[in-house]
Design a protein around this motif. Structure first.
Motif, PDB file in Angstrom:
ATOM      1  N   GLY A  32     -26.064  -0.559  13.590  1.00  0.00           N
ATOM      2  CA  GLY A  32     -25.779  -1.199  14.867  1.00  0.00           C
ATOM      3  C   GLY A  32     -24.388  -0.917  15.387  1.00  0.00           C
ATOM      4  N   ASP A  33     -23.920  -1.782  16.288  1.00  0.00           N
ATOM      5  CA  ASP A  33     -22.633  -1.579  16.957  1.00  0.00           C
ATOM      6  C   ASP A  33     -21.447  -1.634  16.008  1.00  0.00           C
ATOM      7  N   CYS A  34     -21.603  -2.266  14.863  1.00  0.00           N
ATOM      8  CA  CYS A  34     -20.469  -2.402  13.942  1.00  0.00           C
ATOM      9  C   CYS A  34     -20.199  -1.128  13.166  1.00  0.00           C
ATOM     10  N   SER A  35     -21.043  -0.103  13.296  1.00  0.00           N
ATOM     11  CA  SER A  35     -20.920   1.093  12.459  1.00  0.00           C
ATOM     12  C   SER A  35     -20.933   2.351  13.294  1.00  0.00           C
ATOM     13  N   THR A  36     -20.534   3.447  12.657  1.00  0.00           N
ATOM     14  CA  THR A  36     -20.623   4.778  13.241  1.00  0.00           C
ATOM     15  C   THR A  36     -20.896   5.770  12.117  1.00  0.00           C
ATOM     16  N   VAL A  37     -21.674   6.793  12.421  1.00  0.00           N
ATOM     17  CA  VAL A  37     -22.014   7.811  11.425  1.00  0.00           C
ATOM     18  C   VAL A  37     -20.925   8.878  11.418  1.00  0.00           C
ATOM     19  N   GLN A  38     -20.366   9.115  10.248  1.00  0.00           N
ATOM     20  CA  GLN A  38     -19.276  10.094  10.130  1.00  0.00           C
ATOM     21  C   GLN A  38     -19.825  11.515  10.234  1.00  0.00           C
ATOM     22  N   ASN A  39     -19.191  12.329  11.080  1.00  0.00           N
ATOM     23  CA  ASN A  39     -19.580  13.729  11.263  1.00  0.00           C
ATOM     24  C   ASN A  39     -18.455  14.627  10.758  1.00  0.00           C
ATOM     25  N   ASN A  40     -18.394  14.857   9.476  1.00  0.00           N
ATOM     26  CA  ASN A  40     -17.362  15.714   8.882  1.00  0.00           C
ATOM     27  C   ASN A  40     -18.030  16.793   8.040  1.00  0.00           C
ATOM     28  N   ILE A  41     -18.765  17.654   8.729  1.00  0.00           N
ATOM     29  CA  ILE A  41     -19.521  18.692   8.025  1.00  0.00           C
ATOM     30  C   ILE A  41     -18.584  19.638   7.291  1.00  0.00           C
ATOM     31  N   ALA A  42     -17.473  19.997   7.930  1.00  0.00           N
ATOM     32  CA  ALA A  42     -16.567  20.975   7.331  1.00  0.00           C
ATOM     33  C   ALA A  42     -15.976  20.477   6.017  1.00  0.00           C
ATOM     34  N   SER A  43     -15.787  19.165   5.879  1.00  0.00           N
ATOM     35  CA  SER A  43     -15.205  18.639   4.644  1.00  0.00           C
ATOM     36  C   SER A  43     -16.172  18.721   3.468  1.00  0.00           C
ATOM     37  N   HIS A  44     -17.460  18.956   3.738  1.00  0.00           N
ATOM     38  CA  HIS A  44     -18.465  19.072   2.683  1.00  0.00           C
ATOM     39  C   HIS A  44     -18.807  20.528   2.379  1.00  0.00           C
ATOM     40  N   ILE A  45     -17.973  21.461   2.825  1.00  0.00           N
ATOM     41  CA  ILE A  45     -18.291  22.870   2.644  1.00  0.00           C
ATOM     42  C   ILE A  45     -18.414  23.245   1.171  1.00  0.00           C
ATOM     43  N   THR A  46     -17.573  22.654   0.328  1.00  0.00           N
ATOM     44  CA  THR A  46     -17.638  22.957  -1.111  1.00  0.00           C
ATOM     45  C   THR A  46     -18.951  22.474  -1.706  1.00  0.00           C
ATOM     46  N   ASP A  47     -19.431  21.295  -1.244  1.00  0.00           N
ATOM     47  CA  ASP A  47     -20.711  20.793  -1.741  1.00  0.00           C
ATOM     48  C   ASP A  47     -21.853  21.730  -1.359  1.00  0.00           C
ATOM     49  N   PHE A  48     -21.793  22.295  -0.164  1.00  0.00           N
ATOM     50  CA  PHE A  48     -22.843  23.200   0.282  1.00  0.00           C
ATOM     51  C   PHE A  48     -22.848  24.501  -0.512  1.00  0.00           C
ATOM     52  N   LEU A  49     -21.657  24.959  -0.950  1.00  0.00           N
ATOM     53  CA  LEU A  49     -21.549  26.257  -1.617  1.00  0.00           C
ATOM     54  C   LEU A  49     -21.641  26.163  -3.134  1.00  0.00           C
ATOM     55  N   ARG A  50     -21.557  24.935  -3.677  1.00  0.00           N
ATOM     56  CA  ARG A  50     -21.469  24.800  -5.128  1.00  0.00           C
ATOM     57  C   ARG A  50     -22.710  25.368  -5.830  1.00  0.00           C
ATOM     58  N   GLN A  51     -23.898  25.027  -5.342  1.00  0.00           N
ATOM     59  CA  GLN A  51     -25.123  25.493  -5.989  1.00  0.00           C
ATOM     60  C   GLN A  51     -25.237  27.009  -5.910  1.00  0.00           C
ATOM     61  N   ILE A  52     -24.943  27.564  -4.725  1.00  0.00           N
ATOM     62  CA  ILE A  52     -25.028  29.021  -4.570  1.00  0.00           C
ATOM     63  C   ILE A  52     -23.996  29.708  -5.450  1.00  0.00           C
ATOM     64  N   ALA A  53     -22.776  29.159  -5.503  1.00  0.00           N
ATOM     65  CA  ALA A  53     -21.732  29.762  -6.334  1.00  0.00           C
ATOM     66  C   ALA A  53     -22.092  29.697  -7.812  1.00  0.00           C
ATOM     67  N   TRP A  54     -22.733  28.607  -8.226  1.00  0.00           N
ATOM     68  CA  TRP A  54     -23.142  28.502  -9.630  1.00  0.00           C
ATOM     69  C   TRP A  54     -24.208  29.541  -9.964  1.00  0.00           C
ATOM     70  N   GLU A  55     -25.143  29.762  -9.041  1.00  0.00           N
ATOM     71  CA  GLU A  55     -26.170  30.777  -9.281  1.00  0.00           C
ATOM     72  C   GLU A  55     -25.572  32.178  -9.338  1.00  0.00           C
ATOM     73  N   LYS A  56     -24.537  32.420  -8.527  1.00  0.00           N
ATOM     74  CA  LYS A  56     -23.902  33.739  -8.500  1.00  0.00           C
ATOM     75  C   LYS A  56     -22.794  33.880  -9.536  1.00  0.00           C
ATOM     76  N   GLY A  57     -22.401  32.760 -10.152  1.00  0.00           N
ATOM     77  CA  GLY A  57     -21.320  32.810 -11.125  1.00  0.00           C
ATOM     78  C   GLY A  57     -19.984  33.126 -10.497  1.00  0.00           C
ATOM     79  N   ALA A  58     -19.749  32.599  -9.276  1.00  0.00           N
ATOM     80  CA  ALA A  58     -18.512  32.901  -8.560  1.00  0.00           C
ATOM     81  C   ALA A  58     -17.842  31.609  -8.125  1.00  0.00           C
ATOM     82  N   ASP A  59     -16.568  31.750  -7.711  1.00  0.00           N
ATOM     83  CA  ASP A  59     -15.806  30.621  -7.191  1.00  0.00           C
ATOM     84  C   ASP A  59     -16.282  30.334  -5.763  1.00  0.00           C
TER      85      ASP A  59
END
Length: 750
Positions: A537-564
């Motif tokens: 409701g009005d007391c809340s807002t959904v945080q839109n910080n996609i760029a701050s989660h970039i490491t989370d998005f790449l972690r699985q792929i990096a683990w499969e590739k064995g890279a940083d």
């Protein structure tokens, strides 16, 4: 060719009608097949002997009349009796089967055969062929007859409905009081103390044992809902009551239909038509309601500190335990730091609407007094609305309609010339969140109705009887300070955090937004244990910080590739994988990730055919900048409440399987259900006997036909059949009797 049925024991010709049973004769007239069945089951009878010319002529005619009354198999008509001339001819012949049957009894004469000529039923039963026909009624007589029959039937129907209503009404009264033998748990009367402040802990409520249904809720996960607004009610209406022990805490014991609240300030709608008792809603989900205020939350102990103020001013506090907590406390009016707001009226609840309704009529009554000067009269009849959003615009429109359509009929007409309505807006247009064409249309409509719209104006302060504001001088380019005297001023300039939401945000380090509580895409309050606390409701807002989660998005792929992850170069296939993860975690970004090929080509700056870490971060940051905060509307809160209800139902269904596999930690919300995605269905506003609709790019507006559409939308969105019926009756009463202005003077004493 139609084969005919025939009994082997009966003669080939049909039996005389006089020998058939009465029931067979009736069936015979209406069914050809029944005629043949009757020949099978009727008593055998010999065909009557031929009548000679020496017989009595009257006897001959009677017998021939009986023979002539037969059923035409094709037209189901009774054929005409033979004429006297034909009777004489027949008397000289041997008896033969009726001419309807041919010699073989296998065929029927052709349709155009003279044997199949149809005659009216009346002529067939007439003794003499030249008898007079019944005269036809005239058209006027038939019309009067049918009208009288219809009116009589309608009158009987209405009378029956009225009698049925009174019978039902009489059944609703009870002469004897019902007595219940309900045991109250000892812990409900004397709760144990604990928590950081050693307060009573309401582990058991006084109505936990009110019947078998309430007893069945004991031991289930505790779901505590703070507030009874749009989001909370949508949650209660869609959740499965068999999965949770539900408790609602709110300082008001009713749900308020806020979009139509401006109509209630002037009497277009009654306030009871906009409220639904919250206990009616909680009773349907076997829940509990506590009329109290939430003060603080202990997230580690899972306790909500609740306070109750008694009539004598004494305050009592206790703890309410929870397994899942939903914060839906709404918002308060934003002040923007302006001084003197104690001199204005707000429009957030039923009390505000009653106060405004009483204040408007009081201004008119004072303006009628002989001791009131012209200057005082103009000031009393000046109504100022600070804020050009939907609430302010709709209130200005409703106020003008009441002044123009109702009050001028019962008050001196000189007051109409003195009335003025002003809208002060800080932006360049009113309804600035709508399409610009609709904003201009609303301004033109207000100009025609003599509603003064002051744009690019900011309120500096408010004194007891006037508004001080600054306005841009379009000709000279400077700032001009102006003032507006008023008899009543409404302040409607946006929303801000409630005191409770501010205290909750102060307890959590991750809460950095000063205007609302921040949640993730699953509506979980940031900074709290996963899956424990949600905000809607009005007391809340959904945080839109996609760029701050970039490491989370790449972690699985990096683990499969064995890279940083920071040194990983993504080809187009990997980029599609990352985009799918972004859509799942942030559904609001779906519209900005439709053409992945174009995004890949645009942000591949070095044209290497891959996206490195910095290029991907820039791409996600650009998407972040395009995502806007969700609007603080009833539409958004309603969707969030429905989303949480569906997710809680899914979590309850998955709980047994998770317990078997000993899964108690982790991101269960994301594993069970998708993130929240807001769908904007459009916005609408009433602008005075006209309405505007902004429907995702389609902008329409107009006169009364759009007003009826506007009413239809809000009528359909009402929460119960009771409120829908009351809304329809209120709109009907306005058309028949006006807005009920004589009652306004004492409504403030409710």
């Amino acid at each position: 060719m139609i084969p005919l049925l025939c009994s082997p024991h009966a003669p080939l010709s049909p039996p005389p009608i006089s020998t058939l049973p009465p029931l067979c004769y009736l069936v015979l007239v209406y069914s050809p097949v029944a005629f043949h069945l009757a020949t099978l089951f009727s008593k055998p009878a010999s065909y009557p002997p031929p009548i000679t010319s020496s017989g009595n002529r009257a006897t001959m005619l009677r017998q021939r009349a009986l023979l002539g009354v037969r059923t035409n198999l094709l037209t189901r008509q009774i054929s005409k009796p033979p004429s006297p001339h034909a009777s004489r001819a027949l008397s000289t012949r041997r008896a033969s089967p009726p001419p309807l049957f041919n010699a073989s009894l296998k065929t029927i004469p052709a349709r155009n055969s003279p044997l199949l000529k149809t005659h009216s039923r009346a002529s067939a039963t007439t003794a003499t062929p030249n008898s007079a026909k019944t005269p036809k009624r005239s058209g006027i007589v038939r019309f009067i007859y049918k009208t009288s029959a219809f009116c009589g039937f309608a009158g009987l129907t209405v009378t029956g409905l009225v009698v049925a209503f009174f019978i039902y009404d009489a059944s609703t009264y009870k002469e004897e009081a019902e007595k219940y033998d309900i045991g109250v748990p000892e812990l409900a009367l004397n709760p144990r103390r604990g928590g950081p402040k050693n307060l009573p802990i309401a582990e058991v409520l006084v109505d936990d044992e009110d019947g078998d249904e309430m007893l069945s809720q004991r031991g289930k996960p505790r779901l505590v809902v703070l507030g009874c607004g749009w989001g909370s009610v949508a949650l209660l209406k869609n959740i499965n009551p068999d999965n949770y022990h539900i408790t609602v805490v709110s300082p008001s014991n009713y749900f308020l239909y806020t979009p139509l609240l401006p109509s209630a300030t002037v009497g277009t709608l009654e306030l009871r038509s906009l409220v639904e008792p919250i206990r009616r809603i909680t009773s349907k989900v076997k829940g509990h309601f506590l009329k109290a205020n939430a003060e603080k939350v202990d997230f580690s102990a899972k306790l909500v500190e609740v306070s109750q103020t008694l009539p004598d001013g004494e305050e009592r506090r206790f703890y309410l335990p929870y397994d899942k907590l939903v914060i839906g406390t709404g918002s308060k009016t934003r002040t923007h730091g302006v001084e003197g707001l104690e001199n204005v009226e707000f429009l957030k609840n039923v009390t505000d609407a009653r106060r405004i309704r009483s204040k408007v009529i009081e201004c008119f009554e004072r303006a009628c007094l002989p001791s009131t000067t012209d200057e005082e009269r103009r000031k009393l009849l000046s109504f100022v609305i600070c804020g050009g959003g939907p609430t302010g615009v709709e209130f200005a429109a409703e106020l003008f309609d009441m002044l123009n359509e109702d009050l001028t009929h019962v008050y001196p007409k000189i007051l109409r010339n003195e009335v003025s309505v002003h809208v002060v807006q800080s932006r360049s247009h009113i309804l600035n969140t709508y399409d610009e064409a609709l904003s201009r249309y609303a301004e033109e409509r207000f100009a025609r109705d003599q509603v003064d719209v002051l744009t690019n104006s900011r309120v500096s302060r408010i004194e007891k009887d006037k508004v001080i504001f600054t306005q841009k001088d379009e000709e000279r380019g400077g700032i001009i300070t102006k003032e507006l005297p008023f008899g009543m001023c409404l302040w409607s300039t946006g929303v801000a955090q409630t005191d409770f939401a501010e205290r909750v945000a102060g307890q959590l380090e991750l809460q950095r937004n000063k205007h609302a509580l921040e949640t993730d895409s699953h509506l979980r309050l940031l900074g709290t244990p996963l899956g424990d606390v949600y905000a809607i409701g009005d007391c809340s807002t959904v945080q839109n910080n996609i760029a701050s989660h970039i490491t989370d998005f790449l972690r699985q792929i990096a683990w499969e590739k064995g890279a940083d992850p920071e040194k990983l170069a993504l080809d187009f296939g990997m980029w599609r994988n990352v985009a799918a993860r972004v859509r799942k975690k942030f559904p609001q970004a779906t519209d900005h990730l439709r053409r992945l090929d174009r995004l890949f080509e645009q942000y591949d700056v070095d044209k290497s055919g891959t996206l490195d870490f910095h290029e991907l971060k820039e791409l996600l940051g650009q998407i972040d900048s395009k995502l806007t905060s969700l609007p603080a509307t009833a539409q958004r809160a309603h969707q969030q409440g429905q989303y949480l209800a569906r997710k809680f139902n899914k979590l309850a269904q998955a709980a047994p399987g998770l317990a078997v596999n000993n899964v108690t930690d982790g991101d269960l919300d994301e594993a069970v259900y998708k993130g929240f995605e807001y769908k904007h269905f459009g916005s609408l506003a009433y602008i005075g006997n006209a309405a505007v609709f902004d429907l995702n790019g389609l902008s329409v507006g107009g006169g009364l036909i759009y007003v009826y559409l506007w009413r239809s939308v809000y009528f359909a969105q009402s929460v119960s059949l009771r409120t829908r019926m009351l809304l329809a009756m209120d709109w009907g009463k306005r058309a028949l009797f006006g807005r009920g202005e004589p009652k306004l003077s004492f409504l403030g004493a409710w």
